[in-house]
Structure formats: C-alpha cells, structure tokens
Design a protein around this motif. Structure first.
Motif, PDB file in Angstrom:
ATOM      1  N   SER A  50     -51.738 -39.381 -57.949  1.00  0.00           N
ATOM      2  CA  SER A  50     -50.735 -40.424 -58.105  1.00  0.00           C
ATOM      3  C   SER A  50     -49.425 -39.801 -58.565  1.00  0.00           C
ATOM      4  CB  SER A  50     -51.213 -41.471 -59.119  1.00  0.00           C
ATOM      5  OG  SER A  50     -51.410 -40.879 -60.391  1.00  0.00           O
ATOM      6  N   GLY A  51     -48.364 -40.608 -58.562  1.00  0.00           N
ATOM      7  CA  GLY A  51     -47.086 -40.157 -59.080  1.00  0.00           C
ATOM      8  C   GLY A  51     -46.045 -39.821 -58.038  1.00  0.00           C
ATOM      9  N   GLY A  52     -46.420 -39.862 -56.777  1.00  0.00           N
ATOM     10  CA  GLY A  52     -45.449 -39.583 -55.734  1.00  0.00           C
ATOM     11  C   GLY A  52     -44.423 -40.695 -55.607  1.00  0.00           C
ATOM     12  N   GLY A  53     -43.393 -40.437 -54.808  1.00  0.00           N
ATOM     13  CA  GLY A  53     -42.369 -41.441 -54.607  1.00  0.00           C
ATOM     14  C   GLY A  53     -41.147 -40.859 -53.949  1.00  0.00           C
ATOM     15  N   LEU A  54     -40.069 -41.645 -53.979  1.00  0.00           N
ATOM     16  CA  LEU A  54     -38.790 -41.245 -53.398  1.00  0.00           C
ATOM     17  C   LEU A  54     -37.851 -40.822 -54.521  1.00  0.00           C
ATOM     18  CD1 LEU A  54     -36.775 -41.090 -51.020  1.00  0.00           C
ATOM     19  CD2 LEU A  54     -36.263 -43.511 -51.455  1.00  0.00           C
ATOM     20  N   VAL A  55     -37.267 -39.650 -54.387  1.00  0.00           N
ATOM     21  CA  VAL A  55     -36.373 -39.128 -55.417  1.00  0.00           C
ATOM     22  C   VAL A  55     -35.215 -38.407 -54.745  1.00  0.00           C
ATOM     23  CG1 VAL A  55     -37.680 -36.965 -55.635  1.00  0.00           C
ATOM     24  CG2 VAL A  55     -36.303 -37.786 -57.558  1.00  0.00           C
ATOM     25  N   GLN A  56     -34.072 -38.403 -55.403  1.00  0.00           N
ATOM     26  CA  GLN A  56     -32.923 -37.692 -54.860  1.00  0.00           C
ATOM     27  C   GLN A  56     -33.059 -36.195 -55.113  1.00  0.00           C
ATOM     28  OE1 GLN A  56     -29.423 -39.518 -56.596  1.00  0.00           O
ATOM     29  NE2 GLN A  56     -29.268 -40.972 -54.900  1.00  0.00           N
TER      30      GLN A  56
END
Length: 126
Positions: A6-12
């Motif tokens: 877990s912990g993934g996502g969209l980041v700049q």
C-alpha cells in the motif's frame, strides 16, 4: 505468507511517498524482503532489499540516496521511503520475500523471491 502493499499514488516530481508491505504469517522475520518495480512495456526490476534482521540493505543505482528500505519485524512490515521522485520512477511497485542463504543474505533477482504482493501504482508527474 501473504503480502499486501500500500501507499502508492500520484505525486509531483521532487515529492515523496512511503510504501508499506504488510505480511501475514509467521515467517516474515525469517525472510529477506525486497521491492521491485515494473514500468509499462518494461521488465520487472530490482529496486531495494533488506536482510532478515534489517542490518544490511541493497539498492539499484538509480535510487541510491533517494530511497530507503526498512523493516519492522514486530509489525511484520517492510517499508520503502521514496524521495526526490522522478518521472522515471513511475511504475507498479511490488514487495516480495525470500528464504535463501544465511541470516544476512539479500536477494537481488526475481528468482530469489518465493512470494509476492499484488503491487501498488506509483505515478510521478513532471
């Protein structure tokens, strides 16, 4: 043993994320753990690994100085702290565990790992 990442996502670009991988079962502390990633159209590649006691770590060159792998054997969890993220870090990240070698052994290739999590998507926008 089952692994749940877990912990993934969209980041700049330039940002940070922390991935977690929780293990069920009683063999976590007897396994070295690793993180791999797979970008679209590319093969799965080694990112980082940590020995059973957590005293030894290894990283692929492209993430050295930016990523840190750690583990908490009391919580049956391995982490990947990712910083200074780049667009080329975009991939599905997988955690994995293996049981070869001695107590301090670390696996760096896919075939050294016997069980895998389902993956978590990390997308870095530039």
């Amino acid at each position: 043993v089952q692994l749940q990442a877990s912990g993934g996502g969209l980041v700049q670009a330039g940002g940070s994320l922390r991935l977690s991988c929780a293990a069920s079962g009683r063999t976590f502390s007897s396994s070295y753990m690793g993180w791999f990633r797979q970008a679209p159209g590319k093969e799965r590649e080694f990112v980082a690994a940590i020995s059973r006691p957590g005293s030894t770590t290894a990283y692929t060159d492209s993430v050295k100085g930016r990523f840190t792998i750690s583990r908490d054997n009391a919580k049956n969890t391995v982490y990947l702290q990712m910083g200074s993220l780049k667009a080329e870090d975009t991939a599905v990240y997988y955690c994995a565990g293996g049981n070869r070698g001695n107590y301090y052994y670390i696996g760096k290739s896919l075939n050294e790992y016997g069980y895998w999590g389902q993956g978590t998507q990390v997308t870095v926008s530039s």
